[in-house]
Motif scaffolding. Sequence first.
Motif, PDB file in Angstrom:
ATOM      1  N   ASP A 229      -1.545  12.630  -4.648  1.00  0.00           N
ATOM      2  CA  ASP A 229      -1.386  13.262  -3.334  1.00  0.00           C
ATOM      3  C   ASP A 229      -1.305  12.225  -2.206  1.00  0.00           C
ATOM      4  O   ASP A 229      -2.231  11.443  -1.995  1.00  0.00           O
ATOM      5  CB  ASP A 229      -2.570  14.204  -3.083  1.00  0.00           C
ATOM      6  CG  ASP A 229      -2.495  14.877  -1.720  1.00  0.00           C
ATOM      7  OD1 ASP A 229      -1.385  14.991  -1.176  1.00  0.00           O
ATOM      8  OD2 ASP A 229      -3.556  15.291  -1.216  1.00  0.00           O
ATOM      9  N   ALA A 230      -0.183  12.241  -1.471  1.00  0.00           N
ATOM     10  CA  ALA A 230       0.017  11.282  -0.386  1.00  0.00           C
ATOM     11  C   ALA A 230       0.007  11.955   0.983  1.00  0.00           C
ATOM     12  O   ALA A 230       0.342  11.324   1.985  1.00  0.00           O
ATOM     13  CB  ALA A 230       1.339  10.543  -0.587  1.00  0.00           C
ATOM     14  N   SER A 231      -0.400  13.230   1.036  1.00  0.00           N
ATOM     15  CA  SER A 231      -0.383  13.951   2.308  1.00  0.00           C
ATOM     16  C   SER A 231      -1.443  13.429   3.271  1.00  0.00           C
ATOM     17  O   SER A 231      -1.294  13.528   4.491  1.00  0.00           O
ATOM     18  CB  SER A 231      -0.592  15.450   2.065  1.00  0.00           C
ATOM     19  OG  SER A 231      -1.859  15.686   1.450  1.00  0.00           O
ATOM     20  N   SER A 232      -2.515  12.873   2.727  1.00  0.00           N
ATOM     21  CA  SER A 232      -3.579  12.299   3.554  1.00  0.00           C
ATOM     22  C   SER A 232      -4.248  11.204   2.736  1.00  0.00           C
ATOM     23  O   SER A 232      -4.667  11.435   1.605  1.00  0.00           O
ATOM     24  CB  SER A 232      -4.599  13.377   3.931  1.00  0.00           C
ATOM     25  OG  SER A 232      -5.625  12.840   4.733  1.00  0.00           O
ATOM     26  N   PHE A 233      -4.305   9.992   3.296  1.00  0.00           N
ATOM     27  CA  PHE A 233      -4.896   8.895   2.537  1.00  0.00           C
ATOM     28  C   PHE A 233      -5.616   7.931   3.457  1.00  0.00           C
ATOM     29  O   PHE A 233      -5.406   7.906   4.671  1.00  0.00           O
ATOM     30  CB  PHE A 233      -3.826   8.151   1.726  1.00  0.00           C
ATOM     31  CG  PHE A 233      -2.831   7.384   2.562  1.00  0.00           C
ATOM     32  CD1 PHE A 233      -3.024   6.037   2.838  1.00  0.00           C
ATOM     33  CD2 PHE A 233      -1.692   8.009   3.057  1.00  0.00           C
ATOM     34  CE1 PHE A 233      -2.111   5.324   3.602  1.00  0.00           C
ATOM     35  CE2 PHE A 233      -0.776   7.303   3.820  1.00  0.00           C
ATOM     36  CZ  PHE A 233      -0.979   5.962   4.093  1.00  0.00           C
ATOM     37  N   VAL A 234      -6.484   7.108   2.860  1.00  0.00           N
ATOM     38  CA  VAL A 234      -7.204   6.088   3.603  1.00  0.00           C
ATOM     39  C   VAL A 234      -6.941   4.738   2.939  1.00  0.00           C
ATOM     40  O   VAL A 234      -7.038   4.601   1.719  1.00  0.00           O
ATOM     41  CB  VAL A 234      -8.723   6.388   3.661  1.00  0.00           C
ATOM     42  CG1 VAL A 234      -9.308   6.573   2.274  1.00  0.00           C
ATOM     43  CG2 VAL A 234      -9.464   5.296   4.411  1.00  0.00           C
ATOM     44  N   PHE A 235      -6.556   3.754   3.762  1.00  0.00           N
ATOM     45  CA  PHE A 235      -6.315   2.410   3.252  1.00  0.00           C
ATOM     46  C   PHE A 235      -7.604   1.609   3.378  1.00  0.00           C
ATOM     47  O   PHE A 235      -8.104   1.395   4.477  1.00  0.00           O
ATOM     48  CB  PHE A 235      -5.184   1.736   4.031  1.00  0.00           C
ATOM     49  CG  PHE A 235      -4.978   0.288   3.653  1.00  0.00           C
ATOM     50  CD1 PHE A 235      -4.505  -0.038   2.396  1.00  0.00           C
ATOM     51  CD2 PHE A 235      -5.281  -0.727   4.541  1.00  0.00           C
ATOM     52  CE1 PHE A 235      -4.332  -1.371   2.028  1.00  0.00           C
ATOM     53  CE2 PHE A 235      -5.111  -2.060   4.189  1.00  0.00           C
ATOM     54  CZ  PHE A 235      -4.629  -2.388   2.930  1.00  0.00           C
ATOM     55  N   VAL A 236      -8.141   1.172   2.241  1.00  0.00           N
ATOM     56  CA  VAL A 236      -9.400   0.419   2.226  1.00  0.00           C
ATOM     57  C   VAL A 236      -9.140  -1.083   2.196  1.00  0.00           C
ATOM     58  O   VAL A 236      -9.866  -1.866   2.799  1.00  0.00           O
ATOM     59  CB  VAL A 236     -10.278   0.823   1.025  1.00  0.00           C
ATOM     60  CG1 VAL A 236     -11.607   0.079   1.052  1.00  0.00           C
ATOM     61  CG2 VAL A 236     -10.515   2.328   1.016  1.00  0.00           C
ATOM     62  N   GLY A 237      -8.082  -1.497   1.499  1.00  0.00           N
ATOM     63  CA  GLY A 237      -7.800  -2.927   1.361  1.00  0.00           C
ATOM     64  C   GLY A 237      -8.672  -3.545   0.292  1.00  0.00           C
ATOM     65  O   GLY A 237      -8.995  -2.908  -0.715  1.00  0.00           O
ATOM     66  N   PHE A 238      -9.096  -4.781   0.506  1.00  0.00           N
ATOM     67  CA  PHE A 238      -9.925  -5.482  -0.483  1.00  0.00           C
ATOM     68  C   PHE A 238     -11.393  -5.089  -0.340  1.00  0.00           C
ATOM     69  O   PHE A 238     -11.922  -5.039   0.774  1.00  0.00           O
ATOM     70  CB  PHE A 238      -9.801  -7.000  -0.311  1.00  0.00           C
ATOM     71  CG  PHE A 238      -8.496  -7.563  -0.786  1.00  0.00           C
ATOM     72  CD1 PHE A 238      -8.275  -7.798  -2.134  1.00  0.00           C
ATOM     73  CD2 PHE A 238      -7.482  -7.853   0.124  1.00  0.00           C
ATOM     74  CE1 PHE A 238      -7.065  -8.322  -2.577  1.00  0.00           C
ATOM     75  CE2 PHE A 238      -6.270  -8.375  -0.301  1.00  0.00           C
ATOM     76  CZ  PHE A 238      -6.055  -8.611  -1.656  1.00  0.00           C
TER      77      PHE A 238
ATOM     78  N   ALA B  39       0.825  -1.213   0.000  1.00  0.00           N
ATOM     79  CA  ALA B  39       0.000   0.000   0.000  1.00  0.00           C
ATOM     80  C   ALA B  39       0.854   1.257   0.000  1.00  0.00           C
ATOM     81  O   ALA B  39       0.645   2.177  -0.806  1.00  0.00           O
ATOM     82  CB  ALA B  39      -0.934  -0.007   1.213  1.00  0.00           C
ATOM     83  N   VAL B  40       1.821   1.334   0.896  1.00  0.00           N
ATOM     84  CA  VAL B  40       2.664   2.533   1.004  1.00  0.00           C
ATOM     85  C   VAL B  40       3.606   2.635  -0.194  1.00  0.00           C
ATOM     86  O   VAL B  40       3.861   3.728  -0.705  1.00  0.00           O
ATOM     87  CB  VAL B  40       3.450   2.513   2.333  1.00  0.00           C
ATOM     88  CG1 VAL B  40       4.431   3.680   2.393  1.00  0.00           C
ATOM     89  CG2 VAL B  40       2.491   2.578   3.516  1.00  0.00           C
ATOM     90  N   SER B  41       4.115   1.498  -0.663  1.00  0.00           N
ATOM     91  CA  SER B  41       5.007   1.510  -1.822  1.00  0.00           C
ATOM     92  C   SER B  41       4.278   2.037  -3.063  1.00  0.00           C
ATOM     93  O   SER B  41       4.820   2.846  -3.821  1.00  0.00           O
ATOM     94  CB  SER B  41       5.548   0.099  -2.090  1.00  0.00           C
ATOM     95  OG  SER B  41       6.269  -0.377  -0.980  1.00  0.00           O
ATOM     96  N   ALA B  42       3.046   1.571  -3.267  1.00  0.00           N
ATOM     97  CA  ALA B  42       2.253   2.024  -4.415  1.00  0.00           C
ATOM     98  C   ALA B  42       1.920   3.507  -4.289  1.00  0.00           C
ATOM     99  O   ALA B  42       1.971   4.256  -5.278  1.00  0.00           O
ATOM    100  CB  ALA B  42       0.974   1.209  -4.527  1.00  0.00           C
ATOM    101  N   LEU B  43       1.603   3.936  -3.091  1.00  0.00           N
ATOM    102  CA  LEU B  43       1.278   5.338  -2.858  1.00  0.00           C
ATOM    103  C   LEU B  43       2.479   6.230  -3.191  1.00  0.00           C
ATOM    104  O   LEU B  43       2.349   7.276  -3.829  1.00  0.00           O
ATOM    105  CB  LEU B  43       0.861   5.531  -1.398  1.00  0.00           C
ATOM    106  CG  LEU B  43       0.352   6.905  -0.976  1.00  0.00           C
ATOM    107  CD1 LEU B  43      -0.952   7.242  -1.691  1.00  0.00           C
ATOM    108  CD2 LEU B  43       0.144   6.951   0.532  1.00  0.00           C
ATOM    109  N   ALA B  44       3.659   5.789  -2.784  1.00  0.00           N
ATOM    110  CA  ALA B  44       4.869   6.576  -3.000  1.00  0.00           C
ATOM    111  C   ALA B  44       5.202   6.739  -4.479  1.00  0.00           C
ATOM    112  O   ALA B  44       5.710   7.775  -4.899  1.00  0.00           O
ATOM    113  CB  ALA B  44       6.046   5.929  -2.269  1.00  0.00           C
TER     114      ALA B  44
END
Length: 278
Positions: free
Chosen positions: A127-136, A117-122
Amino acid sequence: MSMGKLYICGTPIGNLEDVSIRLLKTLRKVDFIVCEDTRRTIKLLNHYKIKKPLISYHEHSKKEKEDYILGLLMEGNEIALVSDAGMPGISDPGENLVKRAIDAEIPVEVIPGPTAAVSALAVSGIDASSFVFVGFLPNKKGKRREEILKLKEEKRTMVFYESPHRLIETLKDMQEIWGEDRRIAVARELTKVYEEVIRASLKEAVSYFELNPPKGEFTLVIEGDKTEKEASLEEILREVKELIESGINRNEAFKIKAREYKLRKSDLYKSFIEKYDM
């Protein structure tokens, strides 16, 4: 007899060289390694010439398996918990075992490692300043569309995991509900030989994967809703008040609504004081 310790270990998400010295030291010193799939974990251990007893523990494991692992910890054994890839408990088995260990006052320590998740975001460019991880998302179409609809006005960047056989249908549902112009980065097989990142609109992503059948593991990074929400000052102040009454820190409530309506936080605060704190 002293209590043992449970180590939550992040393992490579693809490239076996993405290990830390601390992870290798931990895997070499523990008494047991609890893993999602022994066939996957043994590849990592063989690569680094590590031999340890393995205990299978996955999403279908019964309570008795957790009881057995907790019993070993209470007898003083040190145990490493790993998943097939990434961090255990993050869209992977392990969360309940960790909770039970904490409840039993067994020491728990994290060994950080790669996370898709973090690798893909990077690498997404979104915009990575604020994000929500939903998963599957849910497997069933109706439930999946329901969850996507709930996220329609989410302002933060969203991160999802998806399997290849559901990818196109999920992208089509997002396109229909959120609009075809929403930006997305689709990361495939991160850190592996065939790593690929497609940066496009939802419409373009659907077209691409209809021509190029999805293969591998996918992480989706999607921008939040950028449409400007309109409301009267009276309505905005009421929403701030509702946030505060729900238990959110006052300063955070002003920050959330100022960002949502593109207002200056100081102006919002002044109006709120005049209306409610007289």
